[in-house]
Design a protein around this motif. Structure first.
Motif, PDB file in Angstrom:
ATOM      1  N   SER A 387       0.825  -1.198   0.000  1.00 37.24           N
ATOM      2  CA  SER A 387       0.000   0.000   0.000  1.00 37.24           C
ATOM      3  C   SER A 387       0.864   1.255   0.000  1.00 37.24           C
ATOM      4  O   SER A 387       1.848   1.348   0.734  1.00 37.24           O
ATOM      5  N   PRO A 388       0.522   2.255  -0.807  1.00 40.93           N
ATOM      6  CA  PRO A 388       1.301   3.505  -0.801  1.00 40.93           C
ATOM      7  C   PRO A 388       1.196   4.256   0.516  1.00 40.93           C
ATOM      8  O   PRO A 388       2.038   5.105   0.815  1.00 40.93           O
ATOM      9  N   LEU A 389       0.177   3.960   1.331  1.00 36.21           N
ATOM     10  CA  LEU A 389       0.055   4.631   2.623  1.00 36.21           C
ATOM     11  C   LEU A 389       1.208   4.263   3.552  1.00 36.21           C
ATOM     12  O   LEU A 389       1.593   5.063   4.413  1.00 36.21           O
ATOM     13  N   ILE A 390       1.770   3.080   3.382  1.00 34.43           N
ATOM     14  CA  ILE A 390       2.913   2.680   4.215  1.00 34.43           C
ATOM     15  C   ILE A 390       4.121   3.544   3.881  1.00 34.43           C
ATOM     16  O   ILE A 390       4.856   3.971   4.785  1.00 34.43           O
ATOM     17  N   LYS A 391       4.307   3.843   2.612  1.00 31.54           N
ATOM     18  CA  LYS A 391       5.418   4.711   2.225  1.00 31.54           C
ATOM     19  C   LYS A 391       5.216   6.126   2.771  1.00 31.54           C
ATOM     20  O   LYS A 391       6.176   6.776   3.196  1.00 31.54           O
ATOM     21  N   ILE A 392       3.970   6.585   2.772  1.00 30.25           N
ATOM     22  CA  ILE A 392       3.689   7.911   3.316  1.00 30.25           C
ATOM     23  C   ILE A 392       3.982   7.957   4.806  1.00 30.25           C
ATOM     24  O   ILE A 392       4.620   8.896   5.306  1.00 30.25           O
ATOM     25  N   ALA A 393       3.541   6.943   5.530  1.00 27.83           N
ATOM     26  CA  ALA A 393       3.772   6.909   6.974  1.00 27.83           C
ATOM     27  C   ALA A 393       5.260   6.795   7.289  1.00 27.83           C
ATOM     28  O   ALA A 393       5.766   7.453   8.210  1.00 27.83           O
ATOM     29  N   ASP A 394       5.977   5.978   6.535  1.00 24.22           N
ATOM     30  CA  ASP A 394       7.412   5.821   6.772  1.00 24.22           C
ATOM     31  C   ASP A 394       8.157   7.113   6.456  1.00 24.22           C
ATOM     32  O   ASP A 394       9.107   7.493   7.152  1.00 24.22           O
ATOM     33  N   HIS A 395       7.722   7.813   5.406  1.00 23.24           N
ATOM     34  CA  HIS A 395       8.345   9.093   5.065  1.00 23.24           C
ATOM     35  C   HIS A 395       8.090  10.125   6.165  1.00 23.24           C
ATOM     36  O   HIS A 395       9.007  10.889   6.530  1.00 23.24           O
ATOM     37  N   LEU A 396       6.880  10.168   6.698  1.00 24.96           N
ATOM     38  CA  LEU A 396       6.584  11.078   7.801  1.00 24.96           C
ATOM     39  C   LEU A 396       7.445  10.772   9.015  1.00 24.96           C
ATOM     40  O   LEU A 396       7.934  11.692   9.689  1.00 24.96           O
ATOM     41  N   ARG A 397       7.662   9.514   9.285  1.00 25.67           N
ATOM     42  CA  ARG A 397       8.497   9.131  10.426  1.00 25.67           C
ATOM     43  C   ARG A 397       9.930   9.599  10.242  1.00 25.67           C
ATOM     44  O   ARG A 397      10.549  10.160  11.163  1.00 25.67           O
ATOM     45  N   GLU A 398      10.484   9.384   9.060  1.00 30.30           N
ATOM     46  CA  GLU A 398      11.858   9.803   8.799  1.00 30.30           C
ATOM     47  C   GLU A 398      11.993  11.319   8.857  1.00 30.30           C
ATOM     48  O   GLU A 398      12.970  11.852   9.406  1.00 30.30           O
ATOM     49  N   GLU A 399      11.012  12.038   8.314  1.00 28.77           N
ATOM     50  CA  GLU A 399      11.060  13.496   8.346  1.00 28.77           C
ATOM     51  C   GLU A 399      10.933  14.024   9.773  1.00 28.77           C
ATOM     52  O   GLU A 399      11.583  15.001  10.154  1.00 28.77           O
ATOM     53  N   THR A 400      10.091  13.381  10.577  1.00 31.11           N
ATOM     54  CA  THR A 400       9.941  13.805  11.970  1.00 31.11           C
ATOM     55  C   THR A 400      11.245  13.621  12.737  1.00 31.11           C
ATOM     56  O   THR A 400      11.657  14.488  13.513  1.00 31.11           O
TER      57      THR A 400
END
Length: 468
Positions: A387-400
């Motif tokens: 799911s592309p939502l997993i990539k979005i969540a992982d990107h948010l985590r790395e940016e945070t």
């Protein structure tokens, strides 16, 4: 009398119907007789049998399933995606496979996009003035077997204007030929759609179309405490696929597979009224519908959750992110009780949505990372590992994590206005120090970072000593 043995449908782990050919050469569909589904076939996934709650049919698990497992997968027999001239249109999708990379617009109706794989020879109802439901009824009448359309169809009164509109669409597809059979097919497809029309949703559970599915999918009954959820997959050049995903930790062999026909977060009275109006039955489950009579506090918590959900939607529509964050945080208190099952997709989406709002407000990192931790733990099971939502969540985590590090370093070294050398090797340092604990809080000289401790999902964090 049908004496043939049940046979599995192609590429599907289910046994739902048998097929026989009559003297006239037509294919006849019928449900398997009770007791004819053998244990070997049951072990392949799911099977259809008499319902234990009512006199109808039901879908049962042929083996054990864990949370997030796909219990059934079946392709649509007729479907329609919303076009740019429909009120519910959200984004350009291929009218055949639902792919988002669709750039070719139909020259005739200008209401259907096609991707590169489907732009040649893919059928669609080329009429922009008709509603999506009417286009789906016409598509079903053109592509589905008449026996399938007439089996277990609705008995509600049909709108004569809708019948005439579908009949006109059929005659247009047949180059103007109109006869009594087209009216019969139009009525049959509309009655089938009344009872078994299913919304097609994307990963964020936004409705992007409607479709009809084979009989084995329609055998799943309603429950206010469901154990499966219909998830849709869209692959380039292929028909949409519906997958029943297990939303509870364990489904035992022989358990009935049920999903929610209406929003289970609604009060019991509203759920029962909606089921009676749209599906013709009243739910009498002891888990949810009658619990509010003996436990009024449960109903009050439901109203509090719905109030917070409405406030969150209004705040997001009004671009008031501070109010949205407050309302979404209030929703978290009643979320687990509102939706049954640890792997309900709305739970994973809620925590991802809350994290996105918190990230836009530049709120504290630890609460944001906690919400991302829950979302990333559930999304692979609720939405699938791709799911592309997993990539979005992982990107948010790395940016945070990156922004938290940058902020902490700026506070420690305000005289430096450039990134230190160790910043470029952050990923290497993060992997190197994973799982290690440090107790020293001494500051390094020069541009070196402070010693860190990383906890799962929470990112690097400085270990504070008693002297700080």
């Amino acid at each position: 009398k049908n004496e043939s043995s049940p046979s599995t449908m192609a590429a599907l782990p289910v046994v739902a119907e048998t097929r026989t050919t009559t003297a006239g050469g037509r294919t006849r569909y019928c449900w398997p007789a009770v007791g004819t589904t053998t244990p070997t076939l049951r072990g392949k996934g799911t099977y259809v049998g008499p319902s234990r709650r009512r006199g109808d049919l039901a879908l049962y698990a042929g083996r054990d399933f864990a949370g997030g497992d796909v219990t059934l997968a079946t392709s649509a027999v007729a479907w329609v995606f919303f076009g740019p001239k429909d009120r519910a249109f959200l984004e350009a999708r291929c009218a055949f496979c639902g792919a988002t990379k669709a750039e070719t617009l139909c020259d005739k109706c200008e209401n259907a996009y096609f991707c590169e794989s489907c732009r040649d020879g893919r059928p669609h109802v080329c009429e922009a003035r008709a509603s999506p439901s009417l286009r789906l009824a016409a598509m079903a009448a053109r592509t589905c077997d008449e026996a399938y359309l007439r089996r277990n169809a609705s008995r509600k009164t049909l709108d004569p204007f809708a019948v005439a509109a579908v009949r006109r669409l059929l005659s247009a597809a047949a180059d103007g030929d109109d006869d009594d059979s087209s009216e019969s097919l139009a009525e049959a497809s509309l009655r089938k759609l009344q009872r078994y029309g299913h919304a097609l949703t994307d990963d964020e559970l936004r409705v992007i179309g409607i479709g009809l599915f084979p009989a084995e999918a329609t055998a799943a009954n309603h429950s206010c405490s469901p154990n499966v959820w219909p998830r849709f997959a869209f692959r380039s050049g292929a028909a949409p696929t519906m997958e029943y995903v297990a939303t509870v930790a364990t489904i035992r062999k022989g358990d009935e597979l049920c999903h929610e026909y209406v929003d289970q977060a609604l009060p019991a009275k509203e759920r029962r009224e909606s089921l009676l109006k749209d599906y013709g039955f009243l739910c009498a489950c002891s888990e949810r519908c009658f619990a509010c009579v003996h436990f009024p506090s449960d109903e009050s918590r439901t109203h509090a959750f719905l109030t917070a959900r409405d406030a969150a939607e209004d705040a997001i529509q009004g671009r008031d992110m501070h109010a949205a964050s407050k309302a979404l945080s209030a929703m978290s208190e009643g979320l687990e009780a509102a939706y049954h099952g640890d792997y309900h997709p709305l739970k994973a989406l809620h925590y991802l949505r809350l994290a996105k709002v918190q990230f836009s407000l530049n709120e504290k990192a630890l609460p944001l990372l906690d919400n991302l931790k829950v979302a990333l733990a559930r999304l692979p099971k609720t939405h699938g590992p791709d799911s592309p939502l997993i990539k979005i969540a992982d990107h948010l985590r790395e940016e945070t994590i990156r922004l938290a590090w940058s902020s902490e370093y700026s506070e420690r070294h305000p005289h430096l206005n450039h990134e230190p050398e160790w910043y470029n090797t952050f990923d290497f340092q993060r992997k190197k120090n994973r799982g290690k604990k440090t107790t020293s809080s001494k500051k390094k000289k020069g541009g070196d970072p402070p010693e860190i401790v990383e906890t799962p999902w929470a990112g690097p964090r400085r270990e504070e000593s008693a002297t700080d």
